[in-house]
Design a protein around this motif. Structure first.
Motif, mmCIF file in Angstrom:
data_model
loop_
_atom_site.group_PDB
_atom_site.id
_atom_site.type_symbol
_atom_site.label_atom_id
_atom_site.label_comp_id
_atom_site.label_asym_id
_atom_site.label_seq_id
_atom_site.Cartn_x
_atom_site.Cartn_y
_atom_site.Cartn_z
ATOM 1 N N TYR A 40 0.837 -1.207 0.000
ATOM 2 C CA TYR A 40 0.000 0.000 0.000
ATOM 3 C C TYR A 40 0.870 1.255 0.000
ATOM 4 O O TYR A 40 0.651 2.178 -0.796
ATOM 5 C CB TYR A 40 -0.919 -0.014 1.216
ATOM 6 C CG TYR A 40 -1.759 1.238 1.366
ATOM 7 C CD1 TYR A 40 -2.961 1.386 0.685
ATOM 8 C CD2 TYR A 40 -1.337 2.287 2.191
ATOM 9 C CE1 TYR A 40 -3.728 2.534 0.821
ATOM 10 C CE2 TYR A 40 -2.097 3.431 2.336
ATOM 11 C CZ TYR A 40 -3.293 3.550 1.643
ATOM 12 O OH TYR A 40 -4.038 4.691 1.775
ATOM 13 N N LYS A 44 1.355 0.088 -4.653
ATOM 14 C CA LYS A 44 1.010 -1.135 -5.389
ATOM 15 C C LYS A 44 -0.354 -1.616 -4.878
ATOM 16 O O LYS A 44 -0.474 -2.636 -4.199
ATOM 17 C CB LYS A 44 2.097 -2.187 -5.187
ATOM 18 C CG LYS A 44 3.460 -1.743 -5.726
ATOM 19 C CD LYS A 44 4.555 -2.751 -5.431
ATOM 20 C CE LYS A 44 5.916 -2.250 -5.959
ATOM 21 N NZ LYS A 44 7.020 -3.191 -5.659
ATOM 22 N N TYR A 45 -1.353 -0.858 -5.251
ATOM 23 C CA TYR A 45 -2.671 -1.030 -4.643
ATOM 24 C C TYR A 45 -3.370 -2.328 -5.037
ATOM 25 O O TYR A 45 -4.080 -2.920 -4.218
ATOM 26 C CB TYR A 45 -3.556 0.169 -4.991
ATOM 27 C CG TYR A 45 -2.990 1.477 -4.507
ATOM 28 C CD1 TYR A 45 -2.832 1.725 -3.150
ATOM 29 C CD2 TYR A 45 -2.583 2.470 -5.404
ATOM 30 C CE1 TYR A 45 -2.300 2.919 -2.686
ATOM 31 C CE2 TYR A 45 -2.045 3.666 -4.954
ATOM 32 C CZ TYR A 45 -1.902 3.879 -3.605
ATOM 33 O OH TYR A 45 -1.366 5.059 -3.151
ATOM 34 N N ASN A 46 -3.184 -2.780 -6.260
ATOM 35 C CA ASN A 46 -3.826 -4.036 -6.666
ATOM 36 C C ASN A 46 -3.285 -5.218 -5.871
ATOM 37 O O ASN A 46 -4.044 -6.117 -5.481
ATOM 38 C CB ASN A 46 -3.647 -4.270 -8.165
ATOM 39 C CG ASN A 46 -4.580 -3.406 -8.996
ATOM 40 O OD1 ASN A 46 -5.772 -3.311 -8.714
ATOM 41 N ND2 ASN A 46 -4.040 -2.757 -10.017
ATOM 42 N N LYS A 47 -1.988 -5.216 -5.623
ATOM 43 C CA LYS A 47 -1.400 -6.275 -4.800
ATOM 44 C C LYS A 47 -1.884 -6.149 -3.361
ATOM 45 O O LYS A 47 -2.188 -7.150 -2.703
ATOM 46 C CB LYS A 47 0.126 -6.212 -4.868
ATOM 47 C CG LYS A 47 0.694 -6.632 -6.215
ATOM 48 C CD LYS A 47 2.220 -6.617 -6.206
ATOM 49 C CE LYS A 47 2.768 -7.130 -7.549
ATOM 50 N NZ LYS A 47 4.247 -7.135 -7.577
ATOM 51 N N ILE A 49 -4.683 -4.961 -2.385
ATOM 52 C CA ILE A 49 -6.085 -5.375 -2.337
ATOM 53 C C ILE A 49 -6.206 -6.884 -2.149
ATOM 54 O O ILE A 49 -6.998 -7.367 -1.337
ATOM 55 C CB ILE A 49 -6.835 -4.925 -3.603
ATOM 56 C CG1 ILE A 49 -7.101 -3.414 -3.556
ATOM 57 C CG2 ILE A 49 -8.162 -5.672 -3.759
ATOM 58 C CD1 ILE A 49 -7.611 -2.836 -4.856
ATOM 59 N N ARG A 50 -5.406 -7.637 -2.890
ATOM 60 C CA ARG A 50 -5.477 -9.098 -2.783
ATOM 61 C C ARG A 50 -5.153 -9.559 -1.365
ATOM 62 O O ARG A 50 -5.781 -10.478 -0.833
ATOM 63 C CB ARG A 50 -4.519 -9.754 -3.781
ATOM 64 C CG ARG A 50 -4.992 -9.667 -5.229
ATOM 65 C CD ARG A 50 -4.212 -10.621 -6.112
ATOM 66 N NE ARG A 50 -4.438 -12.027 -5.738
ATOM 67 C CZ ARG A 50 -3.744 -13.044 -6.237
ATOM 68 N NH1 ARG A 50 -2.769 -12.816 -7.109
ATOM 69 N NH2 ARG A 50 -3.994 -14.287 -5.866
ATOM 70 N N GLU A 53 -8.013 -8.492 1.033
ATOM 71 C CA GLU A 53 -9.161 -9.393 0.878
ATOM 72 C C GLU A 53 -8.974 -10.652 1.726
ATOM 73 O O GLU A 53 -9.941 -11.174 2.300
ATOM 74 C CB GLU A 53 -9.344 -9.763 -0.593
ATOM 75 C CG GLU A 53 -9.906 -8.639 -1.443
ATOM 76 C CD GLU A 53 -9.904 -8.954 -2.927
ATOM 77 O OE1 GLU A 53 -10.614 -8.260 -3.677
ATOM 78 O OE2 GLU A 53 -9.189 -9.890 -3.355
ATOM 79 N N SER A 75 -7.392 1.716 -1.317
ATOM 80 C CA SER A 75 -6.827 0.952 -2.428
ATOM 81 C C SER A 75 -7.835 0.792 -3.559
ATOM 82 O O SER A 75 -7.493 0.917 -4.737
ATOM 83 C CB SER A 75 -6.359 -0.425 -1.937
ATOM 84 O OG SER A 75 -5.299 -0.297 -1.025
ATOM 85 N N TYR A 76 -9.084 0.522 -3.195
ATOM 86 C CA TYR A 76 -10.128 0.451 -4.218
ATOM 87 C C TYR A 76 -10.294 1.814 -4.903
ATOM 88 O O TYR A 76 -10.454 1.888 -6.127
ATOM 89 C CB TYR A 76 -11.460 0.029 -3.594
ATOM 90 C CG TYR A 76 -11.620 -1.457 -3.398
ATOM 91 C CD1 TYR A 76 -11.318 -2.355 -4.415
ATOM 92 C CD2 TYR A 76 -12.094 -1.974 -2.193
ATOM 93 C CE1 TYR A 76 -11.477 -3.728 -4.238
ATOM 94 C CE2 TYR A 76 -12.258 -3.329 -2.005
ATOM 95 C CZ TYR A 76 -11.944 -4.205 -3.030
ATOM 96 O OH TYR A 76 -12.109 -5.558 -2.853
ATOM 97 N N THR A 79 -7.444 2.668 -7.306
ATOM 98 C CA THR A 79 -7.467 1.872 -8.538
ATOM 99 C C THR A 79 -8.762 2.097 -9.326
ATOM 100 O O THR A 79 -9.076 1.355 -10.249
ATOM 101 C CB THR A 79 -7.312 0.369 -8.222
ATOM 102 O OG1 THR A 79 -8.300 -0.030 -7.256
ATOM 103 C CG2 THR A 79 -5.931 0.067 -7.682
ATOM 104 N N GLN A 81 -11.820 1.619 -8.637
ATOM 105 C CA GLN A 81 -12.912 0.653 -8.478
ATOM 106 C C GLN A 81 -13.954 1.300 -7.555
ATOM 107 O O GLN A 81 -14.082 0.964 -6.384
ATOM 108 C CB GLN A 81 -12.375 -0.656 -7.891
ATOM 109 C CG GLN A 81 -11.329 -1.329 -8.783
ATOM 110 C CD GLN A 81 -10.812 -2.628 -8.198
ATOM 111 O OE1 GLN A 81 -11.549 -3.622 -8.096
ATOM 112 N NE2 GLN A 81 -9.542 -2.638 -7.818
#
Length: 264
Positions: A40, A44-47, A49-50, A53, A75-76, A79, A81
């Motif tokens: 974060y 590297k927000y997509n990473k 997020i995983r 989750e 993070s959402y 990105t 979303q």
């Protein structure tokens, strides 16, 4: 020297990827949280997020949960979303009403829904929803530092609804459904009294009334000519030097001439 720097960058990236992959499989939630935070902070927000989750179910009610769910929401948002961001921010506000981040989260939650609002020509259900969310934020936090941005966003969204309503009314005029056009323009003027499109709305309302009148059956023509005459008067009253004056005056001359047939 350049070669050494390049090798160092590659090595750092490899270590980062390796660390992330290990964290995904790691059952140690504390270690996973540390890597998620690192991802974060590095953007590297997509990473992140995983990892969030995976962590979310385990961290509810724990001391670090507030930080986790704030970063998860952000993070959402980062990105783009926006639906998920809006949902997560709303959950954050509900779960942590005393957080120092609560106003920011409440605003970004509402603002996320505004990002789902489409261009005015499309269905505006998301725009209406965003307006409801933003108004709730304004009501709940009237002294917030985010109020100016919230009000500006509300203005933009209302502008879309305004444009949509005007174009719908004008569309009836275009397809010669003049009865529907008259109703639609009346509703538009009532719903948006301060609209910059009022002059246009008044003219197209007059145009619709005029065309309905001159194409009427004899039994309805006098009544409809008088309605058109009133619509012309309302346009001139609103703006005596209207950009439509020449055309409107020519139409009104025809109305006056036709009305003379009904004088006794």
């Amino acid at each position: 020297m350049k070669k050494i720097v390049s090798l160092l960058i590659v090595a750092a990236l490899f270590c980062s990827c390796s660390e992330y992959q290990k964290a995904l499989k790691n059952e140690d939630v504390a270690a996973k949280f540390e890597v998620a935070t690192k991802m974060y902070d590095a953007g590297k927000y997509n990473k992140a997020i995983r990892l969030f989750e995976q962590l979310a179910p385990s961290y509810r009610g724990k001391p670090q949960a507030e930080k986790l769910f704030y970063m998860f929401s952000q993070s959402y948002y980062k990105t783009k979303q926006y639906y998920l961001a809006g949902y997560q921010f709303e959950s954050f506000v509900s779960g942590y009403p005393r957080s120092e981040k609560v106003q920011e989260a409440a605003f970004l939650g509402a603002y996320s829904y505004s990002k789902l609002s489409p261009v005015y020509s499309l269905d505006q259900a998301d725009t209406v929803k965003a307006l409801e969310k933003l108004q709730a934020f304004i009501d709940n936090y009237p002294n917030s530092e985010y109020i100016p941005q919230a009000n500006a966003t509300v203005q933009v969204l209302n502008g879309k609804l305004e444009k949509k309503a005007f174009e719908n009314a004008k569309g009836y005029n275009t397809i010669s459904d003049y009865k529907s056009a008259l109703v639609a323009f009346d509703n538009f003027i009532a719903d948006f009294p301060g609209t910059p499109l009022k002059e246009d709305a008044l003219f197209y309302k007059y145009d619709s009334a005029y065309k309905l009148a001159i194409n009427s059956v004899p039994s309805k023509m006098e009544e409809r000519l008088n309605i058109a005459k009133t619509a012309y008067a309302n346009l001139i009253k609103f703006k005596s030097d209207t950009k439509y004056k020449k055309e409107a005056d020519e139409m009104n001359a025809r109305v006056e001439t036709d009305l003379q047939k009904y004088t006794k």
